[in-house]
Each structure stands twice: as C-alpha cells, then as structure tokens.
Design an enzyme around this catalytic site. Structure first.
Site: not given
Length: 510
Positions: A254, A256, A283, A286-287, A315-316, A364, A412, A439
């Site tokens: 990730d 991110h 990923d 995001d964030r 997943n993002h 991922h 989750r 992840h």
C-alpha cells in the site's frame, strides 16, 4: 464499505440514550446526510445496461468535455431521471423540488435565495432538454425558451426583471464556460507529452513538478488515464509475470497517497524500467492527500513501458472507498468531476492478482472462504465492476491472515480471516511456494506469517502521519525468488494533512 445505513441505526440509539450530547447530535446529523445522499443516488442511478463509458466522450487530442458545473456530482444519472419524466410528460413540481433539495442539501445550504433558485432551474431545464440522447457527449444550444421557462417559474412581483436579466447573463456565459477545455495554454510550463508517447523525460519532469506542488495539465492527465484504460482492458484478471534468471522484480504494498514516500522508494531502489520492474500491490490512493500525484505517476510509468510496472487492484480502488477516504474529493479539487468517473472506471480494469514465475502468488488482500480455488478460477473472474461484498473477488481484495488455524470472521466486516492451514492448502493445490499480500499496516513495514509461507508488505511509512511504522518493499531475484526485504522510514512532505479531502462525516472521527 460505506455502510452508513447500519451506522445510522447505531447513532440513533446513542441519541436516544444521550439526547443532550452535542457530539452525538452532530454525528447523527452528518450520518443522516450521508444516508440521504446514498438513497438519492440509488433513486436516480442508471441501469448498468444503459450506462456508457465516460471515456467514450473524451478525445484528449481535440477535446472539450461538456458538463454543467453546478450539476456535476449526478449529471448523467439526473439527466435520465428527470429527462425521461419530461419526455413522458410526467415532470412534476415535486421532481423540481427534489432536484433543488438535493442541491442545497449536498452543498450544506440551509436556504435558497431567489437568484440561486434561478440558477438551479436553468440547470434543470438545460440539462434535460439540451443533451444528446445517447449521452456520448453533451452539447449546448442557447434558446430563448430557456429564459422564458425560468422567468415563468421563478418570477415573483418586482423580482421578475432582475431574475430574467440574471438568467440571460447566466445562459450567455454558459456558452463560454460550459465545456471542460483541455487546450494547453501558452503560459503552461509544466510537463508535456509530445505526440502519443509517454517518455521517461516527461515522467521525470512531471514528478519534479509534483514534488513542487505543481499540477499536470488536464490534457496530459486525460491522455495518461485513457491510455491506461486501453492497456488494462486487454489484461486478464490474473497476470503472469516472467522474471528472467539473474533479473529482479520489486513488490511494493500500500502507498495510500503518500507521494513523497513513493519518490523515496524510487530513490532507494531505482526508477521503474524494463530492467528494474515493480509490482505495486493495490491501495495506491485514499487517506494520504497526494493520491492524484501517486496514481498519475504509476500510470505514467505503465504507459511509458508496460513491462516496467505492474499494478494490482486493492480494496481502495473502488467508488465506495474513494467517496469516503479522500480520493474522490482530491480528484474533484485537483482535476475535475469527469476524472472522478474516469478513474472509477479504470480502477475496475485493474488485475486482481499476479503470479511471479509460477511460484509466488501476489494479491492485495488474501485467500478464500472455501478450499479448492485454482488459479484458473481467479483468471475467470469478471472483474470489470465495483467489488462485490462476497465471493472470490471480494475475498482477494479484503481478506486477512490470522495466527490460528481455520477461518474466522473478518475484523473489517468484509472478507474473512484465514489461517496457516488455508494458506498451505492453497499453495499445494496450485503448485506455488509463497503468498505475498498487503492490506495491513505493519510496524516494520512487513510481517512473515504462516510458517514462512505468507508475507505482508506495506509501503506507506508513518501511515496517516501518526502510526510511526516503517515502510517496506520486497526484491525477488530469479531463479530462486528468495525474498529480500528492504525497510525504510518516512520522509517529510508539505503541510497537507492526511484525509484533507475526505468525507465530512469520516473527518469527525479523526
């Protein structure tokens, strides 16, 4: 995955227990807004069979992409929702009210002045009547009836003249700023693509501009993303990577949206090239608040040399996550609404997993809720969609390892947890040696689990500027493919906080 409806029930219960708690009241209100927005989007959504790719309306060589600025978030869906009613003679005052309510509700307005009402009605009228029916592109025609329609609906006593004049001005101005032009202005001094070929010089210049917080021109951003779309469409859901003997492949986890840490990876390990290929394991966005810079950089390297970089979906890379965790807001701020739709589509084309030299499985999230899943089953997944909430595709993106045998529910709420026995059987069934996944944030940037048969790698150090973790990447050298793990620390970045573009409701919990 944006389960606001379930969260709303919890907040309502908290409010009943603590009716005078201002924090509970504020969060309940924000959650109610999020739920109403979801309901509205569901009500006006276009059936899959009627949807067309936003890319079909874009030609980056000559383009003007037409849209109506006040109406961006729901333009295509609302066109069909209101347009069908109008054509059938069923458009009512309640429909007009629904449009206006949605506008000021989603823009945090508590009232509409007469002038705003005029603007909104112009939006409604022109969006409904002046679009090509096939939605392949949008066109604009100035018609006197536009002004007459607005005047009839919104004039009231002495306000009539003022509103009519404003309507005329707005419609005339609309012919000027209606289109999203991508003409490169003479004063633009940033990175430029000459012709159709993305070169290393362009990518280096673009990264330097990004480091200095300069933007890439939309014309070139469109070109990169559209070329990626075409390239990814041709790939299978499971991609086989061949690393020749004596050569290396670097696997990253990730990122991110932490662009400056991505640049640090390249400084430590070299730029992506045919001789120095990378696999980024989902990923990307995001964030972190530099997600646009990250995704355009990765996409540009892929356009430059397809074998220099491999990209897997995380997943993002989905609408629901991007809407909440910042990427959608960042794209809207730095590029445009058109890019929001375009990225969402291109993310659906990303492969779900990779296999290195028929020995290392890279995904991922993780493994599956049932035994016996073969690589051929993964290849057969129809991935061109938003991630479902169950099934193989969901589990590839969302699952996590657990320290005890068997399977269990996911922490989750999506996917599952799986033990070392599940990993061992999957490897045996598919004649593989190792699972590499991402992840999860790890203190050292990585973690070796399941008797050495599973490695988690995470490449976003000091995650969200608060976790204090290291980042890591893994270098595999053929033919042995023995993992060589390299860790690194976070580097400074400009003073833009993580989640700066995130959903208002989520920011309340930061």
């Amino acid at each position: 995955m944006g389960k606001f409806k379930e969260a709303l029930k919890d907040f309502q219960q908290v409010k009943r227990i603590c009716p005078n708690d201002p924090d509970a009241t504020k969060k309940l209100k924000e959650c109610e807004k999020a739920v109403m927005k979801l309901k509205f989007e569901e009500a006006i959504s276009v059936p899959e069979s009627e949807r067309r790719s936003v890319a079909d309306s874009i030609d980056y060589r000559t383009i003007s992409i037409f849209f109506f600025p006040l109406f961006l978030p729901f333009i295509s869906e609302l066109y069909f929702f209101f347009g069908r009613k109008l054509v059938m003679g069923e458009l009512s005052c309640d429909d007009i009210k629904l449009y206006m309510i949605s506008y000021f509700f989603f823009n945090d307005k508590s009232f509409l002045c007469v002038e705003e009402l005029a603007i909104l009605l112009i939006n409604i009228y022109i969006n409904i009547l002046h679009h090509d029916r096939d939605r392949s592109h949008f066109t604009f025609h100035v018609r006197p009836a536009s002004v007459a329609f607005v005047a009839v609906l919104v004039t009231n006593g002495g306000a009539a003249v003022a509103i009519s004049v404003e309507a005329v001005v707005l419609v005339v101005l609309g012919t000027w700023w209606w289109g999203e032009s991508t003409e490169v202005e003479p004063q633009y001094l940033g990175a430029k693509i000459e012709g159709d070929v993305v070169t290393l010089d362009f990518v280096k210049k673009m990264m330097d501009d990004f480091k200095n917080q300069k933007c890439l021109h939309k014309r070139y951003a469109f070109q990169i993303v559209l070329q990626m779309r075409e390239m990814l469409q041709a790939l299978p859901s499971l991609v086989d990577i061949n690393v020749p003997d004596g050569s290396l492949l670097t696997v990253c986890g990730d990122v991110h949206g932490q662009f400056y840490d991505l640049i640090n990876i390249f400084e430590l390990n070299g730029l992506p090239s045919e001789e120095n290929p990378y696999l980024f394991n989902g990923d990307f966005v995001d964030r972190g608040s530099f997600s646009v810079e990250v995704i355009l950089t990765l996409f540009a390297f892929k356009c430059m040399c397809p074998s220099a970089i491999y990209l897997a979906r995380g997943n993002h890379e989905s609408k629901s996550m991007n809407k909440i965790y910042g990427f959608e807001g960042e794209v809207r701020s730095k590029l445009s609404e058109t890019f929001v739709e375009l990225f969402a589509e291109v993310f659906c084309y990303l492969p779900l997993a990779h296999v290195i030299n028929q020995k290392v499985f890279v995904v991922h999230g993780g493994l599956f809720s049932v035994d016996g899943v073969k690589l051929s089953d993964i290849r057969a997944i129809d991935r061109f969609c938003e991630p479902p909430e169950e099934g193989l595709m969901c589990e590839l993106l969302w699952s996590d390892p657990q320290p005890y045998p068997g399977r269990g529910p996911s922490k989750r709420g999506v996917g599952l947890s799986f033990g070392a026995d599940v990993t061992r059987r999957f490897l045996q069934d598919n004649n593989l040696d190792l699972v590499v996944r991402s992840h999860e944030v790890k203190d050292e940037g990585y973690e070796i689990e399941h008797d050495g048969k599973l490695i988690t790698v995470f490449s976003a150090p000091n995650y969200c500027d608060q976790m204090g973790n290291k980042g890591a990447f893994i270098r595999f050298e053929a033919p042995d493919l023995k993992p060589n793990i390299v860790t690194f620390s976070a580097v400074p970045h400009p003073d833009v906080k993580p989640m700066a573009y995130a959903n208002n409701f989520l920011r309340m919990f930061q």
